[in-house]
Write an enzyme that holds these catalytic residues in place. Structure first.
Site, PDB file in Angstrom:
ATOM      1  N   HIS A 127      41.810 -21.643 -33.375  1.00 27.72           N
ATOM      2  CA  HIS A 127      41.165 -22.526 -32.372  1.00 27.72           C
ATOM      3  C   HIS A 127      42.158 -23.820 -32.515  1.00 27.72           C
ATOM      4  O   HIS A 127      43.127 -24.065 -31.693  1.00 27.72           O
ATOM      5  CB  HIS A 127      39.654 -22.636 -32.596  1.00 27.72           C
ATOM      6  CG  HIS A 127      39.338 -23.801 -31.642  1.00 27.72           C
ATOM      7  ND1 HIS A 127      38.218 -24.604 -32.036  1.00 27.72           N
ATOM      8  CD2 HIS A 127      39.240 -24.154 -30.381  1.00 27.72           C
ATOM      9  CE1 HIS A 127      37.882 -25.399 -31.193  1.00 27.72           C
ATOM     10  NE2 HIS A 127      38.546 -25.128 -29.980  1.00 27.72           N
ATOM     11  N   CYS A 146      34.921 -25.709 -38.958  1.00 25.05           N
ATOM     12  CA  CYS A 146      35.072 -26.835 -37.681  1.00 25.05           C
ATOM     13  C   CYS A 146      34.405 -26.762 -36.493  1.00 25.05           C
ATOM     14  O   CYS A 146      33.701 -27.682 -36.074  1.00 25.05           O
ATOM     15  CB  CYS A 146      36.626 -27.139 -37.687  1.00 25.05           C
ATOM     16  SG  CYS A 146      37.616 -27.573 -39.076  1.00 25.05           S
ATOM     17  N   HIS A 147      34.449 -25.766 -35.865  1.00 24.76           N
ATOM     18  CA  HIS A 147      33.915 -25.497 -34.611  1.00 24.76           C
ATOM     19  C   HIS A 147      33.111 -24.092 -34.526  1.00 24.76           C
ATOM     20  O   HIS A 147      32.916 -23.655 -33.434  1.00 24.76           O
ATOM     21  CB  HIS A 147      35.032 -25.596 -33.444  1.00 24.76           C
ATOM     22  CG  HIS A 147      35.735 -27.017 -33.465  1.00 24.76           C
ATOM     23  ND1 HIS A 147      36.928 -26.833 -34.065  1.00 24.76           N
ATOM     24  CD2 HIS A 147      35.257 -28.255 -33.291  1.00 24.76           C
ATOM     25  CE1 HIS A 147      37.302 -28.126 -34.276  1.00 24.76           C
ATOM     26  NE2 HIS A 147      36.458 -28.728 -33.648  1.00 24.76           N
ATOM     27  N   GLY A 148      32.898 -23.425 -35.501  1.00 22.23           N
ATOM     28  CA  GLY A 148      31.954 -22.242 -35.487  1.00 22.23           C
ATOM     29  C   GLY A 148      32.559 -20.766 -35.061  1.00 22.23           C
ATOM     30  O   GLY A 148      31.927 -20.291 -34.283  1.00 22.23           O
TER      31      GLY A 148
END
Lengths: 182, 427, 280
Positions: A127, A146-148
């Protein structure tokens, strides 16, 4: 002064304006060409230097990694995961080979032939580059804080915003217990 | 000279922009339509060459700073890393190192041209002073830049030059300690020099803008020293001056390239390829060539404080020049005696540079022993530099004020075009 | 007039420039090195011989910290092979690197270990640090050789002269223990001279004993291994280590100069055209 500027380029009889223009155009073209060529060293200097390129490969002794464990080593300034998978983790990954995935890949394609227990991955979330934590997420693979993004035990993306599976670097087995990465 | 603008916006966008920010108009008035005396010779191309030099130094410097490490332990190796491993690093570093020398060659020619043709005289005093400020900033920048590779000459040059301030009474020692950020030149000194070396070129660029502004207010001087009186005396900057400046720049680049590619270390010193060692001074330390005349003046005076004052005084003289010269005639073309003294001055400067590179007690004429005066033999470089120093100051402080009062200049023409169009092509 | 005087001044400055002060030291012997002049290139066979002299003789006392094994296979280097544009793949370079033991730290135990070198390693120093180097060399630090050919007045010719210049000291000169007289080594021998003070011998005392001897290094290409040959070969090698990009630099220089000369010609023609009808 504008009048002087206009007067300054008269065309006396017998003068060939096209030849005169050619010289100016050639001079300006040469200046532009030279300028562009001169820019190149200033751009190229930002590429990796020779000593950085020379250090781009590492060797690792696998006997240091116990079954079910992962070690993280530094490769080209990034973390590199070397994971010794258990039979259960391998089975879980193979079972999902046909599940619907964002970036479909079989588990077989993610490791070297006959070395299913060894997974070598670049430890950088596809990502935006954070380092996923091992064993996290519902698939028992990796979870990126960070963003799953959730990866399975084969390092394939199963959930979350990441678009691709964790990348497999170029590596080779020098012997049964030694890999060379890069 | 900077009369009303003749710029006429051609497209809709130019008209729109011109009302809001007349930047195209500024460029047009300054570099296209700007009236240039028609009789400028090649000595006038060095202004353009100098802006080229500044541009090359800033761009190559920014790029070098991407690879350089300003710490005493790593600086030398990081410069060698640039030379060996960075893509085209050797080119960028040699460009920057030789570029400094090229910059000074050009600035010295530019300054001497100004002296010869009286370009500092009214109404161009502020223009001249701004030029002097640029020169001072250049010297500071060059000095700090020479420290950065952290070789033996870097280190000992920094030590010697910062120690100049210790000559000041009472506060001297405190000032040097403050400059060093320690009790000797060390990492702290190197790091602050790097910071300032990066800053000063942008200050130079700022003063250059003022310098060009002042130039465009009063207009360019020219070889006759007579200000243009009519349109017949001038030509528009573009294409006349642009193409001439461009040609001169290209020739200058040839010289620059010869140094970069075929003799890159000719203007450097071998000792600067030895890593800095605070325990050992090189047997013979010399500054970069462009400082040698001032270094010779420093060493010509046997007293520490007086030597330092003389060196700074030598620079102060250049600043004061517009008020030291009393002559009403600008160009030395019409001042035969001034011409003579000017050329002796030129020789004195070169001789001073020559002396600055030699040990003070070396003999000028080998093997000849003469009288010893003030602890030194008369046949020595220290005495040669004393004589030249005396002439240097004599030129500014005696010749300049007095000659203007007593000389008999040649008749000067009424306008630029009268001698020029008459085909007078003297010097 | 202005032009003439300027030319004179420039000529004077050129003459004066290189005339930096020298102590009483003998001028180096002129050597016709292949890399001199604008067209000069390194002689690869000579660099290989020079590397062998360095490795077998110099490297036992002198470090060469700035050079890596991979550099040996760089373009213009002693073992460059066009088949291996990436020097890290060059088998000769790999073998030379593996011949050396590199000090390292074991990643698991933290112990100091020795491992065979890889092309990315810099040349190992003979001593772990400066004090150790001094202690083993009679209190004198053998200087790092990476930049030697650029860090000495006279460059490679000085190196070649120094290495062949260990002459018998003149009568009247007292040479102390651990010292060797060499007329090419910068120094001052006045205090050890008992003769006429107007005629102090040139040169100085160097702590390094004469390092070379006939046939001390056996050259693989069959070149006769005289002291002079060894000295010149190692001097050439040191020039390469000091300025490894020299060939690239000169090559690019020619392209740039040719371009600039043509460009100047064009600009001159353009300039003449623009100014043709203007007196100036």
């Amino acid at each position: 002064m504008a009048s002087t500027a206009a007067d300054a380029a008269p065309h006396p009889a017998g003068d060939d304006p096209s030849r005169r223009d050619f010289i100016h155009i050639a001079a300006i073209t040469a200046a532009a060409g030279g300028g562009i060529a001169a820019v190149w060293p200033f751009v190229a200097q930002m590429n990796p230097s020779a000593d950085t390129l020379a250090l781009a490969s590492v060797e690792y002794d696998l006997t240091k990694v116990e079954a079910g464990q992962q070690v993280t080593i530094n490769w080209r300034g990034k973390p590199l995961f070397i994971r010794n998978r258990t039979a259960g983790q391998i089975a879980a990954a193979v079972k999902d080979d046909s599940a619907s995935m964002k970036d479909p890949q079989t588990d077989e394609a993610r490791h070297k032939p006959g070395k299913a227990e060894w997974l070598v991955l670049i430890g950088s979330c596809t990502h935006l580059g954070c380092v996923p934590t091992v064993g996290g997420g519902e698939y028992g693979g990796w979870f990126c804080p960070c963003h799953g993004s959730v990866y399975d035990t084969s390092g394939r993306i199963r959930k979350g915003p990441a678009p691709l599976n964790l990348a497999v670097p170029d590596y080779a087995f020098l012997s049964d217990t030694k890999v060379k990465i890069g | 000279m900077s009369g009303h603008s003749t710029y006429e916006p051609k497209t809709g966008f130019e008209r729109w922009l011109d009302v809001r920010l007349p930047i195209v108009r500024l460029g047009y008035d300054s570099f296209v339509d700007y009236p240039t005396p028609r009789n400028l010779n090649y000595w006038w191309t060095f202004g353009g060459i100098l802006s080229l030099c500044l541009g090359v130094q800033i761009i190559s410097g920014i790029v070098l700073a991407m690879h350089y490490t300003p710490s005493a332990g790593a600086a030398f190796a990081s410069v060698e890393h640039i030379m060996r491993d960075v893509n085209y690093g050797w080119l960028l570093r040699y460009m920057h190192a030789n570029g400094a020398s090229m910059f000074f060659i050009a600035v010295y020619i530019h300054m001497l041209r100004g002296v010869y043709y009286g370009s500092y005289k009214a109404p161009r005093e502020v223009l001249w002073i701004l030029g002097c400020v640029i020169y001072l900033l250049m010297m500071a920048t060059a000095f700090m830049g020479y420290v950065l590779p952290w070789g033996q000459m870097s280190f000992w040059g920094a030590t010697v030059i910062t120690n100049l301030f210790s000559a000041l009474p009472v506060v001297g020692q405190a000032i040097t300690t403050w400059l060093w950020g320690g009790f000797a030149v060390d990492s702290a000194t190197l790091n602050r020099f790097f910071s300032l070396h990066y800053l000063l070129p942008f200050m130079i660029a700022g003063v250059v803008v003022l310098h060009v502004w002042a130039l465009h207010v009063v207009g360019q001087n020219n070889p006759t020293g007579i200000d243009p009186k009519s349109k017949a005396d001038t030509l528009p900057f573009t294409p006349y001056a642009t193409v001439k400046d461009g040609f001169a720049m290209s020739l200058f680049l040839i010289l620059f390239a010869v140094f970069i590619f075929f003799m890159p270390n000719a203007m450097g010193h071998p000792d600067n390829y030895i890593p800095a060692n605070p325990m050992v001074t090189p047997p013979h330390i010399v500054p970069e060539w462009y400082f040698l005349p001032f270094y010779a003046i420093l060493r010509a005076i046997p007293d520490k404080l007086m030597g330092v004052l003389a060196m700074f005084g030598a620079i102060a003289c250049i600043f004061a020049l517009p008020w030291l010269d009393t002559s009403k005639v600008k160009s030395m073309r019409y001042r035969p005696q001034a011409k003579l003294y000017f050329f002796i001055f030129l020789v004195a400067c070169v001789v001073l540079g020559f002396c600055g590179a030699r040990l003070p007690d070396d003999q000028v004429i080998p093997g000849l022993k003469t009288l010893s005066v003030m602890d030194s033999d008369l046949n020595s470089f220290v005495w040669l530099s004393r004589i030249s120093t005396a002439y240097y100051f004599g030129y500014f402080l005696l010749v300049m004020p007095l000659l203007g009062l007593f000389e008999k200049p040649l008749p000067t023409p009424e306008t630029i075009s009268s001698p020029v169009l008459g085909g007078d092509k003297k010097d | 007039m202005l032009r003439k005087v300027t030319l004179f001044a420039v000529a004077l400055a050129l003459v004066a420039g290189p005339a930096l002060a020298s102590g009483k030291v003998r001028e180096p012997h002129p050597v016709a090195f292949s890399f001199e002049g604008p067209f000069g290139r390194f002689d690869q066979a000579q660099l290989q011989r020079g590397y062998k002299v360095y490795r077998e003789v110099c490297a036992s006392c002198h470090s060469m910290n700035l050079v890596a094994f991979r550099n040996l296979g760089d373009k213009g280097g002693p073992f460059f092979d066009p088949k291996y544009p990436n020097p890290n793949d060059n088998p000769v370079v790999k073998a030379l690197a593996a011949d050396s033991q590199i000090r390292d730290i074991d990643g698991e135990t933290g112990d100091a270990i020795q491992r065979p070198g890889i092309p990315a390693d810099n040349f190992p120093a003979p001593f772990p640090n400066d004090p150790a180097s001094r202690a083993s060399n009679g209190g004198v630090l053998p200087p790092d050789l990476s930049m030697m050919a650029k860090a000495r007045e006279g460059g490679p010719e000085y190196i070649a002269s120094l290495l062949t210049g260990f002459v018998t000291p003149p009568a009247g000169l007292t040479v102390g223990p651990g010292q060797h007289y060499n007329p090419w080594f910068p120094g001052d021998v006045s205090s050890a001279w008992s003769g006429d003070h107007a005629h102090v011998p040139e040169g100085g005392f160097i702590a390094m004993a004469p390092p070379l001897a006939p046939d001390k290094v056996e050259f693989d290409d069959g070149t006769k291994s005289t002291v002079r040959q060894q000295a010149q070969d190692v001097a050439a090698f040191l020039m390469w280590t000091a300025e490894p990009k020299m060939e690239e630099r000169k090559q690019m220089g020619f392209s740039v100069l040719i371009f600039l000369v043509l460009f100047s010609g064009l600009l001159y023609a353009s300039y003449r055209r623009v100014w043709r009808n203007e007196s100036h």
